[in-house]
Design a protein around this motif. Structure first.
Motif, PDB file in Angstrom:
ATOM      1  N   ARG A 158      -6.882 -22.681   3.571  1.00 49.08           N
ATOM      2  CA  ARG A 158      -5.666 -23.324   4.058  1.00 49.08           C
ATOM      3  C   ARG A 158      -4.991 -24.148   2.967  1.00 49.08           C
ATOM      4  NH1 ARG A 158      -8.373 -26.470   8.887  1.00 49.08           N
ATOM      5  NH2 ARG A 158      -6.390 -27.599   8.811  1.00 49.08           N
ATOM      6  N   LEU A 159      -5.706 -24.410   1.876  1.00 50.94           N
ATOM      7  CA  LEU A 159      -5.142 -25.199   0.786  1.00 50.94           C
ATOM      8  C   LEU A 159      -4.131 -24.367   0.003  1.00 50.94           C
ATOM      9  CD1 LEU A 159      -8.421 -26.842  -0.601  1.00 50.94           C
ATOM     10  CD2 LEU A 159      -6.740 -27.873   0.942  1.00 50.94           C
ATOM     11  N   PRO A 160      -3.052 -24.972  -0.467  1.00 53.92           N
ATOM     12  CA  PRO A 160      -2.043 -24.234  -1.241  1.00 53.92           C
ATOM     13  C   PRO A 160      -2.652 -23.593  -2.486  1.00 53.92           C
ATOM     14  CG  PRO A 160      -1.217 -26.408  -0.623  1.00 53.92           C
ATOM     15  CD  PRO A 160      -2.679 -26.392  -0.269  1.00 53.92           C
ATOM     16  N   GLY A 161      -2.378 -22.299  -2.666  1.00 52.76           N
ATOM     17  CA  GLY A 161      -2.842 -21.602  -3.856  1.00 52.76           C
ATOM     18  C   GLY A 161      -4.290 -21.178  -3.839  1.00 52.76           C
ATOM     19  N   VAL A 162      -4.991 -21.391  -2.721  1.00 54.51           N
ATOM     20  CA  VAL A 162      -6.411 -21.028  -2.641  1.00 54.51           C
ATOM     21  C   VAL A 162      -6.551 -19.751  -1.820  1.00 54.51           C
ATOM     22  CG1 VAL A 162      -8.701 -21.709  -1.839  1.00 54.51           C
ATOM     23  CG2 VAL A 162      -7.192 -23.400  -2.891  1.00 54.51           C
ATOM     24  N   GLY A 163      -6.918 -18.668  -2.500  1.00 58.26           N
ATOM     25  CA  GLY A 163      -7.178 -17.400  -1.836  1.00 58.26           C
ATOM     26  C   GLY A 163      -8.672 -17.208  -1.633  1.00 58.26           C
ATOM     27  N   PRO A 164      -9.079 -16.022  -1.197  1.00 59.40           N
ATOM     28  CA  PRO A 164     -10.497 -15.800  -0.891  1.00 59.40           C
ATOM     29  C   PRO A 164     -11.422 -15.920  -2.099  1.00 59.40           C
ATOM     30  CG  PRO A 164      -9.244 -13.751  -0.742  1.00 59.40           C
ATOM     31  CD  PRO A 164      -8.250 -14.856  -0.843  1.00 59.40           C
ATOM     32  N   LYS A 165     -10.959 -15.529  -3.301  1.00 60.02           N
ATOM     33  CA  LYS A 165     -11.845 -15.630  -4.461  1.00 60.02           C
ATOM     34  C   LYS A 165     -12.108 -17.083  -4.834  1.00 60.02           C
ATOM     35  CE  LYS A 165     -11.060 -15.976  -8.666  1.00 60.02           C
ATOM     36  NZ  LYS A 165     -10.547 -15.897 -10.050  1.00 60.02           N
ATOM     37  N   THR A 166     -11.041 -17.881  -4.917  1.00 59.74           N
ATOM     38  CA  THR A 166     -11.221 -19.292  -5.270  1.00 59.74           C
ATOM     39  C   THR A 166     -12.014 -20.020  -4.192  1.00 59.74           C
ATOM     40  OG1 THR A 166      -9.155 -19.300  -6.523  1.00 59.74           O
ATOM     41  CG2 THR A 166     -10.021 -21.433  -5.843  1.00 59.74           C
ATOM     42  N   ALA A 167     -11.710 -19.728  -2.922  1.00 56.01           N
ATOM     43  CA  ALA A 167     -12.448 -20.365  -1.829  1.00 56.01           C
ATOM     44  C   ALA A 167     -13.921 -19.969  -1.866  1.00 56.01           C
ATOM     45  CB  ALA A 167     -11.825 -19.986  -0.487  1.00 56.01           C
ATOM     46  N   SER A 168     -14.205 -18.718  -2.209  1.00 53.25           N
ATOM     47  CA  SER A 168     -15.595 -18.262  -2.312  1.00 53.25           C
ATOM     48  C   SER A 168     -16.298 -18.937  -3.480  1.00 53.25           C
ATOM     49  CB  SER A 168     -15.637 -16.740  -2.495  1.00 53.25           C
ATOM     50  OG  SER A 168     -15.079 -16.083  -1.382  1.00 53.25           O
TER      51      SER A 168
END
Length: 244
Positions: A158-168
């Motif tokens: 939900r954070l701006p600019g955070v997709g699945p790779k960064t979140a993972s």
């Protein structure tokens, strides 16, 4: 296959009798000397220690970890990522309650950092400063749940600019979770070369499907995903881009 690692023998995978046999659907086993192949990755994982690449440190805050992962990624080398993160940490950007503004972070990101004998400028100061400022505020006002790795990842996305790779990446580092995979370009290239992944690939749409395949591959190797993707990342980075 067994390998000696730090004075102990660790089982990695059962070697198929035929190198042409499939380790799992679509993935031929191969031989350890076939670079890359499933057998090659089993051999490399078998001789590796626990991963250290991509970690800030277990003792730091979530703000430090999110900062490190948001500053890295596409177009940023690991060396620049570490150097810029250290510079921001030295300025207290990640301290609890600090909540720095985007302008303050951008000014720091525009300062050159030293990489060996070179002076290097960060590539995306304005873009990443805005994302980081928003993220540091939001994790204090609405922290992600740490009891469930997948819920933690969804919350971070939900954070701006955070997709699945960064979140993972954050989830793996912060929670030590092997329920997620960090699928960057190096891991995707490795997967394409051994038949683990198929073209066309569209991200972020296909991330979870690719992740399921990668985690199945790790089960077939009898190896921790955190170790497999760290080994793949390091090896593919050294191999170079190649034709894929």
């Amino acid at each position: 296959m067994q390998a000696q690692t730090s004075g102990r023998t660790r089982s990695v995978a059962t070697i198929p009798a035929d190198p042409e046999a499939e380790l799992m659907p679509g993935v031929r086993w191969g031989r350890p000397e076939w670079v890359p192949s499933a057998a090659f990755w089993a051999f490399m994982v078998g001789r590796a220690s626990e991963p250290v690449d991509g970690f800030v440190g277990r003792e730091v805050s979530l703000a430090h970890e999110i900062g490190f992962c948001l500053l890295g990624g596409y177009g940023i080398t690991a060396e620049v990522n570490h150097a810029v993160h250290r510079a921001l940490a030295a300025d207290g950007i990640f301290e609890p309650g600090r909540r720095p503004g985007a302008d303050e972070i951008e000014a720091l990101l525009r300062r050159p950092v030293r990489i060996g004998e070179r002076s290097v400028r960060y590539r995306f100061p304005k873009q990443r400063a805005g994302r980081l400022a928003d993220a540091l505020t939001l994790i204090e006002t609405d922290p992600p749940p740490s009891s469930d790795a997948l819920a933690f990842r969804r919350h971070l996305m939900r954070l701006p600019g955070v997709g699945p790779k960064t979140a993972s990446w954050v989830t793996r580092n912060w929670l030590g979770s092997d329920e997620v995979a960090i699928l960057d370009i190096h891991i995707i290239r490795a997967g394409l070369l051994i038949g683990l992944f198929e073209r066309p690939i569209r991200l972020p749409r296909d991330y979870e499907a690719l992740e399921r395949r990668f985690l199945q591959f790790c089960v077939a190797l009898d190896a921790k995903p955190s170790l497999v993707d760290a080994v793949m990342w390091r090896a593919m980075r050294n191999i170079g881009r190649g034709p894929v």
